[in-house]
Design a protein around this motif. Sequence first.
Motif, PDB file in Angstrom:
ATOM      1  N   LEU A 503     -94.194 -20.262   6.063  1.00 19.62           N
ATOM      2  CA  LEU A 503     -93.134 -20.053   5.188  1.00 19.62           C
ATOM      3  C   LEU A 503     -93.520 -20.548   3.559  1.00 19.62           C
ATOM      4  O   LEU A 503     -92.939 -19.785   2.683  1.00 19.62           O
ATOM      5  CB  LEU A 503     -92.143 -21.113   5.612  1.00 19.62           C
ATOM      6  CG  LEU A 503     -91.443 -20.750   7.206  1.00 19.62           C
ATOM      7  CD1 LEU A 503     -90.520 -21.825   7.664  1.00 19.62           C
ATOM      8  CD2 LEU A 503     -90.731 -19.646   7.095  1.00 19.62           C
ATOM      9  N   VAL A 504     -94.236 -21.169   3.240  1.00 16.44           N
ATOM     10  CA  VAL A 504     -94.448 -21.688   1.962  1.00 16.44           C
ATOM     11  C   VAL A 504     -95.287 -20.378   1.177  1.00 16.44           C
ATOM     12  O   VAL A 504     -94.736 -20.073  -0.043  1.00 16.44           O
ATOM     13  CB  VAL A 504     -95.618 -22.704   1.957  1.00 16.44           C
ATOM     14  CG1 VAL A 504     -96.126 -22.932   0.423  1.00 16.44           C
ATOM     15  CG2 VAL A 504     -94.929 -24.188   2.235  1.00 16.44           C
ATOM     16  N   VAL A 505     -96.163 -19.751   2.012  1.00 13.22           N
ATOM     17  CA  VAL A 505     -96.715 -18.598   1.445  1.00 13.22           C
ATOM     18  C   VAL A 505     -95.736 -17.482   1.291  1.00 13.22           C
ATOM     19  O   VAL A 505     -95.693 -16.563   0.172  1.00 13.22           O
ATOM     20  CB  VAL A 505     -97.835 -17.961   2.183  1.00 13.22           C
ATOM     21  CG1 VAL A 505     -98.299 -16.439   1.671  1.00 13.22           C
ATOM     22  CG2 VAL A 505     -98.850 -19.035   2.223  1.00 13.22           C
ATOM     23  N   GLN A 506     -94.723 -17.236   1.873  1.00 11.40           N
ATOM     24  CA  GLN A 506     -93.689 -16.428   1.817  1.00 11.40           C
ATOM     25  C   GLN A 506     -92.463 -16.810   1.135  1.00 11.40           C
ATOM     26  O   GLN A 506     -91.791 -15.941   0.594  1.00 11.40           O
ATOM     27  CB  GLN A 506     -92.936 -16.347   3.341  1.00 11.40           C
ATOM     28  CG  GLN A 506     -93.785 -15.570   4.221  1.00 11.40           C
ATOM     29  CD  GLN A 506     -93.663 -14.130   4.461  1.00 11.40           C
ATOM     30  OE1 GLN A 506     -94.424 -13.449   3.722  1.00 11.40           O
ATOM     31  NE2 GLN A 506     -92.643 -13.512   5.081  1.00 11.40           N
ATOM     32  N   ARG A 507     -92.808 -18.175   0.386  1.00 15.80           N
ATOM     33  CA  ARG A 507     -91.771 -18.508  -0.531  1.00 15.80           C
ATOM     34  C   ARG A 507     -90.244 -18.419  -0.100  1.00 15.80           C
ATOM     35  O   ARG A 507     -89.486 -18.066  -0.751  1.00 15.80           O
ATOM     36  CB  ARG A 507     -91.764 -17.967  -1.960  1.00 15.80           C
ATOM     37  CG  ARG A 507     -92.960 -18.291  -2.655  1.00 15.80           C
ATOM     38  CD  ARG A 507     -92.972 -17.663  -4.144  1.00 15.80           C
ATOM     39  NE  ARG A 507     -93.212 -16.505  -4.080  1.00 15.80           N
ATOM     40  CZ  ARG A 507     -93.606 -15.474  -5.262  1.00 15.80           C
ATOM     41  NH1 ARG A 507     -93.617 -16.001  -6.268  1.00 15.80           N
ATOM     42  NH2 ARG A 507     -94.046 -14.403  -5.022  1.00 15.80           N
ATOM     43  N   SER A 508     -90.186 -18.866   1.198  1.00 11.15           N
ATOM     44  CA  SER A 508     -88.616 -18.708   1.899  1.00 11.15           C
ATOM     45  C   SER A 508     -87.831 -19.881   1.422  1.00 11.15           C
ATOM     46  O   SER A 508     -88.411 -20.805   0.974  1.00 11.15           O
ATOM     47  CB  SER A 508     -89.180 -18.765   3.340  1.00 11.15           C
ATOM     48  OG  SER A 508     -90.159 -17.768   3.892  1.00 11.15           O
ATOM     49  N   PRO A 509     -86.707 -19.572   1.554  1.00 14.16           N
ATOM     50  CA  PRO A 509     -85.749 -20.597   1.207  1.00 14.16           C
ATOM     51  C   PRO A 509     -85.619 -21.563   2.398  1.00 14.16           C
ATOM     52  O   PRO A 509     -86.244 -21.774   3.425  1.00 14.16           O
ATOM     53  CB  PRO A 509     -84.179 -19.776   1.368  1.00 14.16           C
ATOM     54  CG  PRO A 509     -84.668 -18.134   1.615  1.00 14.16           C
ATOM     55  CD  PRO A 509     -86.015 -18.376   2.050  1.00 14.16           C
ATOM     56  N   LEU A 510     -85.092 -22.801   1.616  1.00 14.77           N
ATOM     57  CA  LEU A 510     -85.192 -24.052   2.444  1.00 14.77           C
ATOM     58  C   LEU A 510     -84.711 -23.967   3.685  1.00 14.77           C
ATOM     59  O   LEU A 510     -85.229 -24.595   4.886  1.00 14.77           O
ATOM     60  CB  LEU A 510     -84.372 -25.250   1.638  1.00 14.77           C
ATOM     61  CG  LEU A 510     -84.453 -26.651   2.294  1.00 14.77           C
ATOM     62  CD1 LEU A 510     -85.856 -27.259   2.278  1.00 14.77           C
ATOM     63  CD2 LEU A 510     -83.562 -27.555   1.452  1.00 14.77           C
TER      64      LEU A 510
END
Length: 933
Positions: A503-510
């Motif tokens: 999720l960090v790599v994808q820059r996903s929302p919180l």
Amino acid sequence: MMRMIMFFLVGLVVHVVFFMSIFDIYFTSPLVHGMAPQVPPLPPPASRLVLLVADGLRADSLYKACANGSKRAPYLRSVMESQGSWGVSHTRVPTESRPGHVALIAGFYEDVSAVAKGWKENPVEFDSVFNESRHTWCWGSPDILPMFAKGASGDHVYTHTYPADREDFASTDASRLDTWVFDEVKLFLQSARENSSLMSSLQEDQNVFFLHLLGIDTNGHAHRPQSQEYEENIGVVDSGVKELVSVIEDFFDHDGRTAYVFTSDHGMTNWGSHGAGHPSETLTPLLAWGAGVRSAQRVTEPQPYHDGYLEEWMLESLRRVDVNQADIAPLMSSLIGVPIPLNSVGVLPLEYLNNSDEFKAESMYTNAIQVLEQFKVKMAQKKETTLSFLFIPYQPLTESRQAQLVTEARVLIQLEKYEDAITLCRFLIGQALEGLTYYHTYDRFFLGCSVVMGFTGWTSYVVLVILKTHASLRRPHTHTGQVSGKTLWWVGVGVTLLVGMFLVVQRSPLTYYIYCLLPVPIWYSVLKEYRTLTDLVRSYSSLPLCKCFGYFVLLTFGIELLVVSFFYRSVLTGGLVVLSLWPLLSGLYSKAKFRSVSWVLACLCLASFPLMPVVGREANFHMVTCAGILSVFISACYLWSARKRSLYLTDRYLFLSQMVQVAACACLPTSTHSSLQLKQGLPLLNQVASWITLGSSMLVPLLSSTRMFHRLLSIFLSLTATFLLLSTGSEALFPPILSWLMFVWINIEQDAILSQGISGRLELCAIDFSDNIDITKVRQLKLDDIRRSYFFVFFIITAFFGTGNIASINSFDPASVYCFLTVFNPFIMGGLMMWKVIIPFIIVMCTFESIQVSTQLSSRSLFLIVLVISDLMALHFFFLVQDYGSWLDIGTSISHYVIVMSMTIFLMLLSLVTHILTSRRVTLWRSHKMHFP
């Protein structure tokens, strides 16, 4: 106790997360920012635009002739026949003022979450025709105008609104709202002749005048669209438009540079409501005339419309051009030469334009580039936040394909092949709109899988908790094969780190972190309880397998029945008919004949309500009065049956005063309706009495005895009094009949307990809610408790759908709240209607509380089974959510999931409220017991 509280809090958090997930999956705003404005290169045909929106005006109400053959709007009819173009504007659900005006002026269909976040404010920033104009002057309602002024960049949108208290459904003449607008516009133009600065601004091009006319909507709510007031208001608007056009043309010296657009934000049903998808709500009129607009065209051949309206309106010879509501925004932009609103999804209706083929082609090309810009930004955003090897572009419109189509369209215009260019631009718009939907729903499958994993894990955990703590299982003393808790913990940590890094790599929302990581601790808890499953397997020889299988089949069928009832309310009627046979099938009839007969009669009476229409019921205040009489009769019968029991004197006086209150509340709606019919307004005494009744509805029961039926009677009387004030017809009979059935259910469950030979049975007349049940007497769960839990869920669904459904909430009749207020206030009115929906819930919840106490079950035991049934329904509806078909289909499918999830969360909270309502008592004076003579 602490573990129970922790379980409740964790369950509440989990369900809130599941509930909120639907907004990230389906209700995220479709708007994107960063696009460049697109303006046609050719000069526009008009310098100014006059937009007139007749709020709540149906298409047939304007176009259809009166019974005597005369026209309701002779001036607008003459415009259709000689000066301009006309058609039907097709709106989308919800057919409310705010989303309707956003579609008209901004060109996009506002998502449900945006509508819910604010009535007057902008929850999200969006562009509009007003924002792109040089100056916009607006007159009308304070509920609509401010959101476009505050959404504009700079200070060039000026609003003139009347006070909010003018929007009174009890007004003697609601058409004054429209005459106020027309008068203010005329005064404004007169003042401009003496104000050189204002005159200079008015003489500039790209100006917009917006007139919001609310009188028709107000009269429709108050008197119905077939009323004389509604039809006369149409005439007032017609004459007002005629005079306004004359004044404007004189003011600008008949320069022929003014374009006029007349339409409506939504229609209205025959019973005076709007919000749903009935054709009377979604079909609105559209008339355009003046500079740049094609004049009326006579046709002899049949037109491509087969809805029968042309013949009914006697307009077969006039060319009809239908549009989607969002198409009006690019039409207005094209007429005055301003950029199409950046987030518009409308397609320019060229049939309304009176200009060269080159102008039409250039305008359509601009429209295509404007939509394509949104697609490019959306695609870039998704590509930026997705790993390159996982990104799947929208194949019909790749970057090379985009460049090819844009270049080809430009070349066709240069070669003066305008028709081919227009066809190609329309194709490009269609592809770009489909691509916008593709990228908007790109993460839907991924998020959906995460939510389903969490859902199934939570349901599995609750089942294991039931088996472990509330059921008798053989527990052999063995630790063979036990999985180490430490091993499970490290596995959970590893999975959490992997998902988190992804999720960090994808820059996903919180919120994505919550949905994707929540299943990890849930399944960790499930795997830790694996021994409960092994205990169940080892106990199979002592289990009644045939009976268990029968309950499983019946429960599965019952859950499917409840799911289908969301689509077809009449299924509940069939369910109630089947439930009425329960005493006969279970053998209880031979032991309690009177109660069994009462059960059958109550079920059959309640079964009639789901067959009644949810909207469109004609007001019948005699039924409200009858409901009040029935409620008083039921209460009197109980007091008579309790004549041999000890009763506090204060309770007796309290019950008598509540019965008098119910009788008074049964008469107040009739009195209020008569006063409003005579145009005398809402009587102050009625209003004060109504608010006092509402305010005391949850407090008065706390003054009564906490003995079971004494407290239940007080709750019933208090809630029924409020329900009567919010009723306009037969739905007022629903609470007394439901309460009758609930009363019988409590009694008949006692007979069921007795027939099972369970010891320690409590006498109902001796049960006191305030007494704590001895924990040593709390029994283990039985298979029959599954049936009790299912009955509860069934009655909860019946309490919601018995008098209405989603359409009835969305299209509620404002007459239901006239005892409390008549001035339009969406939040107070909505709150009152929600309280009306909650009242049957509380009646069922109090009954369930009584059954838990009387059958000697802990409140946690039955509720866990209810939780499993509700979660299985919610999971079912999660799979039924669709993102295709009509807007109504999509909205309905999502609404079902939201309702079930809200019901689960709501029941968890309402169970606490119900416990307080039944077991707490406020003592204001010393009580003395007495006996009935």
